[in-house]
Design a protein around this motif. Sequence first.
Motif, short mmCIF file in Angstrom:
data_model
loop_
_atom_site.label_atom_id
_atom_site.label_comp_id
_atom_site.label_asym_id
_atom_site.label_seq_id
_atom_site.Cartn_x
_atom_site.Cartn_y
_atom_site.Cartn_z
N MET A 78 0.91 3.49 8.83
CA MET A 78 2.31 3.65 9.25
C MET A 78 3.14 2.43 8.83
SD MET A 78 3.38 6.32 11.00
CE MET A 78 4.58 5.79 12.24
N ARG A 122 8.82 0.39 9.74
CA ARG A 122 9.97 1.24 10.08
C ARG A 122 9.92 2.48 9.20
NH1 ARG A 122 14.77 -1.26 12.19
NH2 ARG A 122 15.58 0.86 12.27
N ASN A 123 10.29 3.62 9.76
CA ASN A 123 10.39 4.83 8.95
C ASN A 123 11.75 4.83 8.26
OD1 ASN A 123 7.91 6.10 9.48
ND2 ASN A 123 8.65 6.69 11.51
N TRP A 124 11.73 4.93 6.95
CA TRP A 124 13.00 4.88 6.22
C TRP A 124 13.93 6.00 6.66
CZ3 TRP A 124 13.56 0.35 4.40
CH2 TRP A 124 12.50 -0.35 3.84
N SER A 125 13.37 7.11 7.10
CA SER A 125 14.22 8.25 7.49
C SER A 125 15.02 7.95 8.76
CB SER A 125 13.38 9.51 7.70
OG SER A 125 12.38 9.26 8.65
N ASP A 126 14.60 6.93 9.53
CA ASP A 126 15.30 6.58 10.79
C ASP A 126 16.40 5.54 10.57
OD1 ASP A 126 13.52 8.20 12.07
OD2 ASP A 126 12.20 6.57 12.70
N GLY A 145 5.38 -0.86 4.47
CA GLY A 145 6.58 -0.44 3.75
C GLY A 145 6.88 -1.47 2.69
N GLN A 185 5.47 6.11 -1.96
CA GLN A 185 5.18 6.34 -0.53
C GLN A 185 5.58 5.10 0.30
OE1 GLN A 185 1.02 7.15 0.18
NE2 GLN A 185 1.24 6.66 2.35
N ASP A 186 6.36 5.31 1.33
CA ASP A 186 6.85 4.23 2.22
C ASP A 186 7.64 3.15 1.48
OD1 ASP A 186 5.56 5.53 4.29
OD2 ASP A 186 3.73 4.34 4.07
N CYS A 226 11.22 1.85 -0.36
CA CYS A 226 12.67 2.05 -0.49
C CYS A 226 13.14 1.28 -1.73
CB CYS A 226 13.39 1.54 0.76
SG CYS A 226 15.18 1.74 0.62
N ASP A 271 18.10 11.67 2.01
CA ASP A 271 17.18 10.54 1.80
C ASP A 271 17.84 9.37 1.07
OD1 ASP A 271 15.37 12.13 3.01
OD2 ASP A 271 14.34 12.74 1.18
#
Lengths: 353, 163
Positions: free
Chosen positions: A1, A4-8, A135, A163-164, A166, A233
């Motif tokens: 994991m 931070r989730n980029w989608s958030d 990330g 993956q993960d 940005c 995204d």
Amino acid sequence: MPLRNWSDIPYLPILSLRPAEMRALEELPNLTKDRLLPIVHLRPWVAAHRLENAIEKISEAYGDDRPIVIAVGERELPNERPVFTQLETLRNPDNGFQNWCSFIEAHENYIPVIQLGDVQQEAREIERLFNLGRGLVLIIESRAFPVIAALAQRVGQRTNGGQDVCIVIDFGAARRNHTELLGVATDYINTVRQHAPRAFIALSASSFPDSFVGLADQQIYERELFDRLNLPDLIYSDRGSARVERQNGGGGQPAPRIDYPLSISWKFYRSEDLVEFAGYQQQARLLIADRNIWNPNFRVWGTQMIERTAAGDSSAIGSPSKATAARINLHLQRQAFYSDPNLAQETDEDWSG
Amino acid sequence: MSPEWNGLPPVIRARIEQFQDVPHVRLAELAQDLGVPVKAATLAPGVSGEIRPSGEENGFIIRINRHDPAKRQRFTVAHELAHFLLHRDEIGAGIEDDVLYRSTLSDRREQQANRLAADILMPESQLIEAREAAEEKGVGDMVLYLADLFSVSEAAMRIKVGK
């Protein structure tokens, strides 16, 4: 994991490690700090001698363990302070940017920015940082746009297609014509998606002006371009309402000015006749009297600083640096809650002592 | 201890003492135990803290200026809790304390709140223990040392220890 989730994440401000930016960040409500995700480039903290002082400042401003994106800043004119040697050590590409990777590993809340360079060293670096699972961020500045496909490919290949990851497409200093880059920006985004299909993409720039004579307001062109793109995204990024290039003195003190960030524009209140605190107070009063603009319910530090200035508190805004800190604080709050402006006003939070 | 502390019902004093087991008194937990939510907020200029009816029956809420230094925030919370404990019937629509802890209440009421706040943050038993330990260690600046240990201002500690 990842940390931070980029989608958030609605907002990725690129902040300089300078007093105005750090104060603006420090004074944000915790709810806002948890919502946005700053990218900070390491550099010497004011006149401090060691890199540890810069690291401490970041912790003080944003928290000891809150995830934050960390990059190595560009080379600055060196002097004898050890911090310059420490930063140079982090830039050393040997053994797959070993020093940089070890530094990141030692700071568990840091989400790393990839250092670009020799392809083989870079490959080892990406592999090691990717395996941390926190990330990963790649910043592509405008001078690298001609090779954007190759860069995206190099990262995409080593991160399961991004993956993960940005990838920040950073246009740097933007002008009035920034929105004309709609087609260009779309091409870059498509290119990156082709080579790193799983990556999130952030679009960054700063159109904060450097001259205010006769300028009462200005659109935030980077926000306008982002809104026009309206793509999934895609994460909004800017410099927190700071300029890309620093103004290095000369020309004496600028005329006292209070800036008021709104969601899609900045309003400027600039004194033509008064200097020092009297000028700031005059302009703060004018702003507060401007009922169509001023929002007394927007309860963040920047608002309180302007109110204190208007009330005659000379310890509030009496210098360009403090005016900048107040502006950045307000801008960060606005952009963090851009999609939900009512929520931006709910700033009370549990006191933890 | 102050007359305000001694005047509290024994059961209330015992509840407060539960959270005075460490020099950095567990203030947020004490407020929660007393049923008074404490919020960090950006208050109007010059306001350090306030206590108002919360909208719930017999309920109150404290809001403090989050941009004040941490030690000051703690004193403000203790001061507002003191109003809750001593002056609940006089809070009316709310009390707003400025940076000098002045409000629409009388100066006498504000001084009472200051004295009780000091007793909440600097309990005598902890203070005696800490002072003895510091003397043993040969601490140079006793007031500064104790102020840091109890997370209060040097001025507040100086008044408390009578220096």
